[in-house]
Design an enzyme around this catalytic site. Structure first.
Site, PDB file in Angstrom:
ATOM      1  N   PRO A 177       9.550  -4.553  -0.376  1.00 27.84           N
ATOM      2  CA  PRO A 177      10.718  -4.318   0.472  1.00 27.84           C
ATOM      3  C   PRO A 177      10.348  -4.266   1.959  1.00 27.84           C
ATOM      4  CG  PRO A 177      10.660  -2.769  -1.353  1.00 27.84           C
ATOM      5  CD  PRO A 177       9.350  -3.479  -1.360  1.00 27.84           C
ATOM      6  N   VAL A 178      11.301  -4.664   2.799  1.00 31.70           N
ATOM      7  CA  VAL A 178      11.124  -4.664   4.251  1.00 31.70           C
ATOM      8  C   VAL A 178      11.475  -3.278   4.797  1.00 31.70           C
ATOM      9  CG1 VAL A 178      11.910  -5.724   6.405  1.00 31.70           C
ATOM     10  CG2 VAL A 178      11.660  -7.123   4.344  1.00 31.70           C
ATOM     11  N   ASP A 219      -2.494  -1.199  10.801  1.00 30.48           N
ATOM     12  CA  ASP A 219      -2.693  -1.218   9.344  1.00 30.48           C
ATOM     13  C   ASP A 219      -3.369  -2.497   8.862  1.00 30.48           C
ATOM     14  OD1 ASP A 219      -1.679   1.244   8.757  1.00 30.48           O
ATOM     15  OD2 ASP A 219       0.273   0.536   8.054  1.00 30.48           O
ATOM     16  N   ALA A 262       9.917  -0.390   4.692  1.00 32.55           N
ATOM     17  CA  ALA A 262       9.881   0.533   3.556  1.00 32.55           C
ATOM     18  C   ALA A 262       8.723   1.516   3.590  1.00 32.55           C
ATOM     19  CB  ALA A 262       9.823  -0.273   2.253  1.00 32.55           C
ATOM     20  N   ALA A 312       0.376  -6.425   5.309  1.00 31.80           N
ATOM     21  CA  ALA A 312      -0.339  -7.120   4.241  1.00 31.80           C
ATOM     22  C   ALA A 312      -0.177  -8.633   4.385  1.00 31.80           C
ATOM     23  CB  ALA A 312       0.183  -6.661   2.883  1.00 31.80           C
ATOM     24  N   LYS A 349       0.850  -1.198   0.000  1.00 32.64           N
ATOM     25  CA  LYS A 349       0.000   0.000   0.000  1.00 32.64           C
ATOM     26  C   LYS A 349       0.880   1.240   0.000  1.00 32.64           C
ATOM     27  CE  LYS A 349       0.748   1.723   4.270  1.00 32.64           C
ATOM     28  NZ  LYS A 349       1.298   3.078   4.524  1.00 32.64           N
ATOM     29  N   GLY A 372       4.213  -3.972   3.972  1.00 31.14           N
ATOM     30  CA  GLY A 372       4.431  -5.343   3.539  1.00 31.14           C
ATOM     31  C   GLY A 372       4.147  -6.349   4.643  1.00 31.14           C
TER      32      GLY A 372
END
Length: 294
Positions: free
Chosen positions: A95-96, A137, A98, A105, A11, A102
């Site tokens: 990417p971690v 999130d 970032a 999600a 996102k 991630g």
């Protein structure tokens, strides 16, 4: 059903405003979020025994309970008295550290996958309650698409679909701690806030130019100040045709919105030429589907 594969989408923040700090230490936020076509893949498989085993393509990524995927599988096994083991293979593309959600999600899709794999019959609201235990999130990531998030991020209002466009995503060669950024932010001293209402109006009118004019992220006051390269990336994207450019979340990822694919590809090429980042991707926005977010 003995196994299931899912996609966990990144996102971006189209707008991110921090309204103040709460007595419990969290911050009240108001932000517009949007999922992308960039995604991780997770494969869940029932196995003999009662273990949770997580494997990933990222050598430095924890695979024990420090990883939200492992932690949530274990939590749901205990909560719903599941005695079957679960093997999870996680292929990271997002990417971690970032600012692209991630981890959130991956966590959201883990809840949904466990619900389907073990026929738990959970409603979306019940799955969001589980996800919300592990991160603000995660409830948004359950459905994705275009949404306004308020409170600490848990109050979700779904919005009309975002205008179709191309996205250049740039993640510099360093990570950023969200806790550090919020710790350095003085929300009471902010003298400039994003035009979130302008973003919302632009979305309702499907006016990409209006959205680009209104985008903003107050966390840039911390992250960009500490990492001036991010300002250079934004400038490069804008010079090469981006309708708007912004840092996502607490950073360090920066993205640009483009009406035309050719312009997006050219901007990405210039970023690579200048060696501003190793991770540079062109992708598109992903609007919510009526039957889910796959």
């Amino acid at each position: 059903m003995n196994q299931i594969e899912v996609k966990a989408r990144a996102k971006i923040n189209i707008s991110l405003d921090v309204l103040g700090k709460r007595p419990d230490g969290y911050h009240d936020v108001r932000m517009v979020m949007q999922t992308l076509e960039l995604y991780d893949r997770l494969n869940f498989k029932k196995i003999r025994g009662d273990k949770v085993i997580l494997k990933t393509n990222i050598p430095y990524l924890p695979t024990d309970e420090r990883n939200l995927v492992n932690k949530i599988v274990g939590y749901m096994k205990e909560r719903y008295k599941i005695r079957t083991g679960v093997f999870v293979r996680l292929k990271k593309v997002i990417p971690v550290a970032a600012g692209l959600a991630g981890g959130s999600a991956d966590a959201a899709e883990t809840v949904k996958a466990m619900n389907r794999l073990f026929h738990l019959g959970l409603s979306l609201e019940e799955m969001m309650e589980i996800g919300g235990r592990f991160g603000a999130d995660i409830p948004y990531c359950m459905v994705g698409g275009t949404a306004l998030a308020e409170g600490i991020g848990e109050k979700i209002t779904y919005l009309p679909d975002f205008p179709e466009c191309h996205v250049v995503l740039v993640k510099p060669n360093f990570g950023v701690s969200t806790a550090h950024v919020f710790g350095r932010l003085d929300a009471g001293a902010l003298d400039c806030h994003p035009d979130t209402e302008g973003v919302l109006e632009g979305i309702r009118n499907r006016d990409l130019a209006a959205i680009g004019r209104s985008m903003g992220n107050v966390l840039e006051t911390v992250t960009v100040a500490e990492h001036p390269l991010l300002a250079d990336i934004k400038k490069t994207l804008l010079v090469h045709g981006a309708i708007g450019a912004l840092m996502s979340g607490s950073g360090p990822s920066v993205y640009g919105l483009f009406a035309e694919e050719a312009a997006a590809q050219e901007a990405a090429r210039r970023i690579i030429e200048k060696k501003m980042a190793k991770f540079v991707r062109t992708t598109k926005i992903h609007n919510r589907k009526k039957v889910g977010c796959q």
